[in-house]
Design a protein around this motif. Structure first.
Motif, PDB file in Angstrom:
ATOM      1  N   GLY A 314       0.815  -1.215   0.000  1.00 15.11           N
ATOM      2  CA  GLY A 314       0.000   0.000   0.000  1.00 15.11           C
ATOM      3  C   GLY A 314       0.843   1.256   0.000  1.00 15.11           C
ATOM      4  O   GLY A 314       0.533   2.233  -0.677  1.00 15.11           O
ATOM      5  N   GLU A 315       1.938   1.224   0.757  1.00 10.88           N
ATOM      6  CA  GLU A 315       2.827   2.390   0.805  1.00 10.88           C
ATOM      7  C   GLU A 315       3.470   2.637  -0.554  1.00 10.88           C
ATOM      8  O   GLU A 315       3.550   3.777  -1.023  1.00 10.88           O
ATOM      9  N   ILE A 316       3.928   1.581  -1.204  1.00 12.45           N
ATOM     10  CA  ILE A 316       4.538   1.720  -2.527  1.00 12.45           C
ATOM     11  C   ILE A 316       3.517   2.243  -3.533  1.00 12.45           C
ATOM     12  O   ILE A 316       3.798   3.160  -4.314  1.00 12.45           O
ATOM     13  N   TYR A 317       2.313   1.672  -3.486  1.00 13.48           N
ATOM     14  CA  TYR A 317       1.281   2.075  -4.446  1.00 13.48           C
ATOM     15  C   TYR A 317       0.905   3.550  -4.284  1.00 13.48           C
ATOM     16  O   TYR A 317       0.610   4.237  -5.258  1.00 13.48           O
ATOM     17  N   SER A 318       0.939   4.039  -3.036  1.00  9.51           N
ATOM     18  CA  SER A 318       0.553   5.432  -2.804  1.00  9.51           C
ATOM     19  C   SER A 318       1.677   6.406  -3.132  1.00  9.51           C
ATOM     20  O   SER A 318       1.422   7.583  -3.401  1.00  9.51           O
ATOM     21  N   ARG A 319       2.933   5.947  -3.118  1.00 11.85           N
ATOM     22  CA  ARG A 319       4.067   6.868  -3.279  1.00 11.85           C
ATOM     23  C   ARG A 319       4.745   6.781  -4.642  1.00 11.85           C
ATOM     24  O   ARG A 319       5.483   7.700  -5.016  1.00 11.85           O
ATOM     25  N   ALA A 320       4.507   5.700  -5.379  1.00 13.05           N
ATOM     26  CA  ALA A 320       5.220   5.509  -6.647  1.00 13.05           C
ATOM     27  C   ALA A 320       4.266   5.635  -7.820  1.00 13.05           C
ATOM     28  O   ALA A 320       3.062   5.433  -7.700  1.00 13.05           O
ATOM     29  N   SER A 321       4.837   5.959  -8.976  1.00 12.80           N
ATOM     30  CA  SER A 321       4.052   6.036 -10.201  1.00 12.80           C
ATOM     31  C   SER A 321       4.973   5.752 -11.384  1.00 12.80           C
ATOM     32  O   SER A 321       6.204   5.753 -11.256  1.00 12.80           O
ATOM     33  N   GLY A 322       4.356   5.505 -12.540  1.00 17.95           N
ATOM     34  CA  GLY A 322       5.129   5.327 -13.771  1.00 17.95           C
ATOM     35  C   GLY A 322       6.168   4.235 -13.677  1.00 17.95           C
ATOM     36  O   GLY A 322       5.919   3.138 -13.169  1.00 17.95           O
ATOM     37  N   SER A 323       7.382   4.531 -14.148  1.00 20.56           N
ATOM     38  CA  SER A 323       8.450   3.530 -14.181  1.00 20.56           C
ATOM     39  C   SER A 323       8.864   3.114 -12.779  1.00 20.56           C
ATOM     40  O   SER A 323       9.278   1.967 -12.564  1.00 20.56           O
ATOM     41  N   ASP A 324       8.761   4.050 -11.798  1.00 18.55           N
ATOM     42  CA  ASP A 324       9.108   3.686 -10.419  1.00 18.55           C
ATOM     43  C   ASP A 324       8.144   2.635  -9.878  1.00 18.55           C
ATOM     44  O   ASP A 324       8.552   1.709  -9.171  1.00 18.55           O
ATOM     45  N   LEU A 325       6.850   2.775 -10.195  1.00 15.56           N
ATOM     46  CA  LEU A 325       5.869   1.789  -9.735  1.00 15.56           C
ATOM     47  C   LEU A 325       6.151   0.429 -10.364  1.00 15.56           C
ATOM     48  O   LEU A 325       6.100  -0.605  -9.682  1.00 15.56           O
ATOM     49  N   GLU A 326       6.465   0.408 -11.661  1.00 12.44           N
ATOM     50  CA  GLU A 326       6.769  -0.853 -12.333  1.00 12.44           C
ATOM     51  C   GLU A 326       8.026  -1.486 -11.735  1.00 12.44           C
ATOM     52  O   GLU A 326       8.083  -2.699 -11.491  1.00 12.44           O
ATOM     53  N   ARG A 327       9.038  -0.644 -11.497  1.00 14.77           N
ATOM     54  CA  ARG A 327      10.293  -1.149 -10.934  1.00 14.77           C
ATOM     55  C   ARG A 327      10.080  -1.717  -9.531  1.00 14.77           C
ATOM     56  O   ARG A 327      10.605  -2.777  -9.187  1.00 14.77           O
TER      57      ARG A 327
END
Length: 492
Positions: A314-327
């Motif tokens: 949940g923390e990653i999903y709320s703080r990351a987007s785009g290539s960072d989320l995929e990574r």
């Protein structure tokens, strides 16, 4: 409790004659929930209060149940308040934008502290909440299964005796909200302000006093119930005098539908929220067979591991987007599968940070400080935390081609505070500052990765401890590297 045992108690009711129960704010916060308040104006005048009804229906359709929508007198149509996670907040924003509800103005306030003043013993500790976590989950689940039903008296007694929940006695009168914005450049400590507001409100015989401090369009919001409209003006004026003496600009709005609007207090269940976040991260996995394997791995975890993993997702999903989320999705799934190959592929960017920074840093500093930038850096008394003769020699006796990753990151970090003008402004525009307090963590992570030591933490699956901290550092490093890659071309 003898009287209360004969009185039905509810988590939700629109009747001012009902006895309701509230979760202590610490319980909401334990499950990752915060209190959000919005002032909303619709495109059309709303004399019948349909906008507040529409907002509540929208929230329920989005799985946000701990919500209240009040029609207002004044320049705004609705005050909408709910407890939820950051994912709830994002879902509400997306849902409102996609809905047929026509909004002209929306102003948001996020509470960092909620002061109900319903107990003299203070908030329950994290340990006290954890000790009763099964009872809390059971109570929240019972409310979800039978919304609006009276709370079991045994549950009431348990939660009240532990300070996990509080009773709201029936009250009649005029509910109103007071909004306070600090007059000072920096918001002063709020404890004294909260005490003075509560003391004044109690002296005016107000009921249902709640004070929210936080960030948004104001610094403080107070909710209270005045005896009647005749007394409201005098009471608000008293509060305004106190607010101004404390260097706040106050303004107020009365509620138009007190006694009609549904007021509901639930725990939407952070596990369900974070479960959706985890599913979102897994959905980025293109191989369906591997996705199923990952779900089996998750299913084999104990409850503690699964809860920590869900929180992390949940923390990653709320703080990351785009290539960072995929990574980060690739990184987290590699940790779940305990795959060294996948982890090496996902974290290969860690080996690029040093090379990219070694190229970027001298060119960036030369562009702002001129060709003698290295002399200026060495003479600027930077706080680089150099403790060894070898590191000092690297800094004073050689150029950045010999600097370590840690030294380059510290030079970059210190440039934020040592230099002004365009240099500092450009640094702020290129990099967010979150990474500056994690330099040691980033360097240690890179070193562990380079020496193949990360798998020890991955095998332990300590998502709530050491591995969780490393994954958070991976996200910070990923976001830093993404910004670096995005801007490095400007200095080629």
């Amino acid at each position: 409790m003898d009287d209360d045992a004969r009185t039905p108690i509810y988590w939700a009711s629109s009747s001012v004659s009902a006895t309701r129960m509230l979760w202590d704010p610490a319980v909401h916060e334990h499950f990752g929930e915060r209190c959000y308040l919005y002032l909303i104006t619709g495109r059309r005048a709303d004399p019948t209060g349909t906008l507040s009804d529409d907002l509540r229906r929208l929230a329920l359709s989005l799985g946000i149940t701990s919500a209240t929508a009040h029609a207002l007198f004044g320049p705004y149509d609705v005050l909408f308040r709910f407890w939820g996670t950051n994912q709830s907040r994002q879902r509400f924003a997306r849902g409102l934008k996609a809905s047929a509800i026509q909004v002209v103005t929306i102003r948001e306030f996020t509470a960092s502290d909620v002061h109900y003043g319903l107990t003299a013993t203070g908030a329950p500790s994290a340990a006290e909440i954890s000790a009763q976590i099964d009872h809390i989950r059971a109570a929240a689940e019972a409310e979800r299964l039978k919304p609006g039903a009276p709370v079991d008296q045994g549950v009431v007694e348990l939660l009240l005796s532990r300070g996990l929940a509080h009773l709201i006695q029936p009250s009649v009168g005029v509910k109103f909200y007071l909004f306070l914005k600090s007059q000072l450049p920096e918001t002063p400590p709020l404890d004294y302000t909260v005490r003075e507001l509560r003391r004044t409100a109690q002296a005016e015989n107000l009921q249902g006093i709640s004070i929210y401090s936080g960030t948004g369009f104001v610094d403080l919001i107070m909710k209270a119930i005045a005896p009647n409209y005749d007394s409201l003006l005098e009471i608000v004026n008293s509060l305004r005098v106190v607010s101004k003496s404390l260097h706040f600009d106050p303004w107020s709005l009365p509620v138009a539908d007190f006694g009609k609007a549904m007021m509901q207090e639930t725990l939407d269940g952070v596990e369900g929220e974070l479960g959706r976040a985890l599913e979102t991260l897994l959905s980025l996995e293109q191989d369906s067979a591997r996705a199923e394997l990952l779900r089996r791995e998750i299913g084999s975890m104990d409850r503690r591991q699964m809860t920590a993993l869900s929180n992390l997702a949940g923390e990653i999903y709320s703080r990351a987007s785009g290539s960072d989320l995929e990574r980060m999705s690739e990184t987290l799934t590699a940790c779940i599968a305990k795959s060294r190959k996948d982890l090496n592929r996902a974290l290969s960017f860690l080996t690029s940070i040093e090379d990219d920074l070694r190229y970027f840093l001298p060119r960036f500093l030369a562009a702002h400080l001129g060709p003698r930038w290295l002399d200026q850096i060495r003479s600027s008394n930077l706080n680089l935390g150099i403790n060894s003769p070898d590191a000092l020699d690297r800094f004073t006796g050689s150029g950045p081609d010999k600097w370590t990753l840690g030294l380059m990151l510290r030079v970059l970090s210190e440039s934020y505070v040592r230099f002004e003008g365009d240099l500092a402004a450009d640094l702020h525009s290129i990099f967010t500052e979150g990474w500056r307090s994690h330099i040691r963590d980033i360097v240690d992570l890179r070193d562990e990765f380079a020496h193949g030591l990360l798998m020890t933490s991955v095998r332990a699956r300590d998502f709530g401890g050491a591995l969780g901290m490393k994954v958070r550092t991976m996200l910070i490093a990923s976001q830093f590297q993404s910004r670096l890659e995005h801007h490095i071309d400007l200095y080629m």
